[in-house]
Design an enzyme around this catalytic site. Structure first.
Site, PDB file in Angstrom:
ATOM      1  N   LYS A   1    -112.104  56.988-111.508  1.00 17.11           N
ATOM      2  CA  LYS A   1    -110.942  56.094-111.558  1.00 17.11           C
ATOM      3  C   LYS A   1    -109.761  56.709-112.314  1.00 17.11           C
ATOM      4  O   LYS A   1    -108.610  56.406-112.041  1.00 17.11           O
ATOM      5  CB  LYS A   1    -111.328  54.766-112.209  1.00 17.11           C
TER       6      LYS A   1
ATOM      7  N   GLU B   1    -106.122  45.433-112.008  1.00 12.28           N
ATOM      8  CA  GLU B   1    -107.265  44.539-111.807  1.00 12.28           C
ATOM      9  C   GLU B   1    -108.507  45.386-112.026  1.00 12.28           C
ATOM     10  O   GLU B   1    -108.462  46.603-111.902  1.00 12.28           O
ATOM     11  CB  GLU B   1    -107.257  43.984-110.375  1.00 12.28           C
TER      12      GLU B   1
ATOM     13  N   SER C   1    -119.854  59.091-108.552  1.00 10.65           N
ATOM     14  CA  SER C   1    -118.517  58.625-108.916  1.00 10.65           C
ATOM     15  C   SER C   1    -118.369  58.211-110.380  1.00 10.65           C
ATOM     16  O   SER C   1    -117.280  58.235-110.927  1.00 10.65           O
ATOM     17  CB  SER C   1    -118.116  57.456-108.013  1.00 10.65           C
TER      18      SER C   1
END
Lengths: 404, 267
Positions: free
Chosen positions: A90, A112, A378
């Site tokens: 991210k 968010e 991830s």
């Protein structure tokens, strides 16, 4: 030649801008700023420098010898996005968007978050760039991800609980967009996945393609060829999009893994492409989970990061043209993979990433030993340890019963 | 809509179909007509109403519990006509329910049931062409919105506007606001300069003082959240047979009090 989206933000039938009129000019401003930034060597150099100095890129490509041996099939490699600063892919996107916000003169970030990983990434870059940050998070997710909530607060962000709907990522996104509509004059909305109205799906892809670009180079160096199969989990789908994008025109099988929750034949799953239909969610035409009247159905997954009723429009497009295969993995299968990687390789994966891993394990078993599978790992599983502790006490301890 | 030769600023109430029940929605529509409404915006409840604040979100949730759907909302129109509602009725719906019903089926249904217009808040001008064309063929105008951020888009949107043009008063979602932006009058004047259809304003309007201030700059005011909030307060009484008439009368008086300034001479 793969060249989407078009100037209207369309990936075939998917994508577009289905937003209130108030947001049309703010979106256009982002589109213009993005186009300039992506064409600017200075911007790119700064983005790469921060990825390197602040996030620790490039992330390694790790061969998983024990897992490979145990499965007695294809060689398994892991792209280690879990080793990024803040523990997941991210941050790649958050750094890119924060740089863009800075260029646009915006000093306040809206985000968010589902699992909290994007919220943490947003809060982190906001601290780094001296910006304010407000994160919307469903109350249910706040309960599931206490540690990340504390982390965001520690980083100086304001975390706003969202009580509407199922109180998860979908609702947090609604509320973030509503807040943005009200504050679009001085706030930058930092979306965490390849979802939302144009240009967000494209922008997030551009800021995540570093995963695939690096992996391609590393894999060629290591194996002298490209992987046979690449597997990545898909909620909104940003790690998968970043990983797949540089391989789209190569002879590589690409598999996106959705969350099957308690099973795709039950109402408790988040398998949007597998089970969804075409519609509009969060400003974008894509596949989504909805009823016959067009009301959005609440998804379910053990993984807060995959618990989303839509999917990035580019994934919908890639599914529709058959370039990427989308499959699904249940909670139990993901939890088993979570334990398997921990024990075999000493790597605790995020429960989201464990979905990709579970599918990779299934596939590798059926392949030859000269073949290879690349998994996008991830994120890391520190944030999930508490949840897993509860699950495994409930008698689901797959690893213990599999002990050999 | 033939009605739109505006002699005094219009009162355009918004209510949610099915809140608190389909039958009461019909009676509320009649009460609004009696209170002087010129056009009714009939809201279709949606699970994820991005342009709406908490009041309308709650109303949508209540209506969804009543099993309200886009089709059922449209089918309330002939029921309203039977009860004496004569004013034009605009269907206000998010885009996704229209897509699931099918855009062509939607307009066929709207036409058959006598809808007088459609407003889709998450369908901006650039994405609206197929819907606009279907609407034209069915004789049902697609109402456009302009926002304070629209700037250079105002001319494009206003010159293509059908029915009337809806100005969003301020940044943000629907709701009840104590104050409206000081620049609102300038914005409305700018929009009126480009528009060939009546210009109405909505979002946040919840006081008669605001109506009084706005009436000189526009052709109508949309009042939604304030009325929906009143319906929420009256919900229990509206559903009790022996208290319903009094609750409806209270609702009517409230709508009248909000819009009384519209009846005074326009300066």
């Amino acid at each position: 030649m793969y060249n989407v989206p078009n100037e209207n933000g369309r990936f075939g039938d998917f994508g577009g801008k289905f937003v209130p009129e108030t947001l049309m000019i703010p979106l256009e401003e982002i589109e213009e700023a993005l186009a300039k930034a992506l064409a600017d060597d200075e911007f790119k150099a700064e983005y790469m420098r921060i990825l390197q100095e602040y996030s620790g890129r490039p992330t390694p490509l790790t061969f998983a010898p024990n897992l490979t041996k145990k499965l007695n099939g294809a060689k398994i490699y892991l792209k280690r996005e879990d080793l990024n600063h803040t523990g997941a892919h991210k941050i790649n996107n958050a750094i890119g968007q924060a740089l863009l916000a800075k260029r646009m003169g915006k000093k306040k970030i809206i985000a968010e978050t589902g699992a909290g990983q994007h919220g943490v990434a947003a809060a982190t870059v906001a601290a780094h760039f001296g910006m304010e940050c407000i994160v919307f998070m469903g109350e249910e997710d706040i309960k599931r991800q206490e540690l990340n909530v504390f982390r965001m607060k520690l980083l100086g962000a304001e975390v706003v609980p969202v009580y509407s709907g199922n109180r998860t990522l979908k609702d947090a996104t609604n509320e973030a967009i509503r807040y943005w509509v009200q504050h679009c004059d001085d706030h930058f909305y930092m979306i965490g996945s390849v979802v939302g109205p144009h240009p967000y799906p494209k922008m997030v892809r551009e800021f995540q393609r570093i995963i695939g670009d690096e992996a391609k180079r590393q894999f060629l160096e290591r194996e002298g060829k490209l992987p046979d199969i690449i597997v990545a989990c898909v909620g909104g789908g940003s790690n998968a999009m970043g990983m797949f994008y540089p391989f789209l025109e190569d002879d590589v099988t690409l598999v996106g893994v959705e969350a099957a929750g308690k099973g795709i034949d039950t109402p408790y799953h988040a398998a949007t492409i597998t089970k969804g239909t075409k519609g509009v969610i969060h400003g974008s035409m894509t596949y989504l989970l909805q009823d016959e009247h067009g009301q959005i159905i609440e998804p379910y997954s053990v993984s807060a990061g995959l618990d989303y009723p839509g999917v990035g429009p580019e994934h919908a497009y890639l599914a529709s043209i058959g370039r990427v295969r989308y499959e699904s993995v249940t909670d139990d299968e993901a939890i088993a993979a979570f334990q398997l990687l921990s024990r075999e390789e000493g790597i605790i994966p995020a429960i989201e990433s464990a979905h990709a891993l579970a599918k990779a394990v299934q596939l590798a078993k059926t392949m030859r030993s000269d073949q290879t599978v690349l998994v996008c790992l991830s994120g890391r599983g520190d944030k999930d340890v508490q949840t897993m502790m509860k699950y495994l006490k409930g008698g689901n301890d797959v690893a213990m019963s599999n002990r050999n | 809509m033939q009605c739109l030769t505006v002699t005094k600023p219009m009162f355009i109430p918004f209510i949610v179909a099915g809140d608190p029940s389909p039958d009461i929605t019909i009676e509320l529509a009649l009460a609004l007509q009696e209170a002087g409404a010129d056009i009714l915006e009939l809201g279709v409840p949606y699970s994820d109403p991005l342009a709406d604040g908490p009041i309308i979100q709650r109303a949508a949730a209540r209506a969804l519990r009543q099993q309200m759907t886009l089709q059922k909302a449209i089918e309330l129109i002939p029921e309203m006509r039977k009860k004496g509602v004569k004013i034009p009725i605009i269907i206000f719906t998010y885009y996704n329910p229209v897509l699931q019903l099918g855009e062509e089926s939607f307009f066929a249904l709207a036409q058959k049931n006598g809808a007088n217009g459609v407003l889709i808040p998450d369908l901006p001008f650039e994405e609206s062409e197929p819907v606009r064309k279907l609407g034209e063929a069915a004789g049902i105008p697609l109402i456009s919105l302009v926002a304070p951020t629209s700037k250079k888009r105002i001319e494009m949107i206003a010159s293509n506007a059908q029915g009337f043009l809806y100005c969003v008063s301020s940044l943000g979602v629907t709701g009840v606001r104590d104050t409206l932006p000081e620049t609102l009058n300038e914005f409305l004047t700018e929009v009126k300069r480009h528009s060939r259809v009546p210009v109405v304003v909505g979002f946040g309007i919840s006081k008669s003082e605001q109506v009084s201030m706005l009436k000189n700059y526009c052709d109508g005011v949309v009042i939604g959240s304030a009325l929906v909030q009143k319906i929420e307060q009256l919900s229990d009484r509206l559903q009790k047979p022996d208290e319903k008439e009094e609750a409806l009368a209270e609702f009517r008086r409230y709508a009248r009090s909000l819009t009384a300034p519209l009846d005074e001479t326009v300066q």
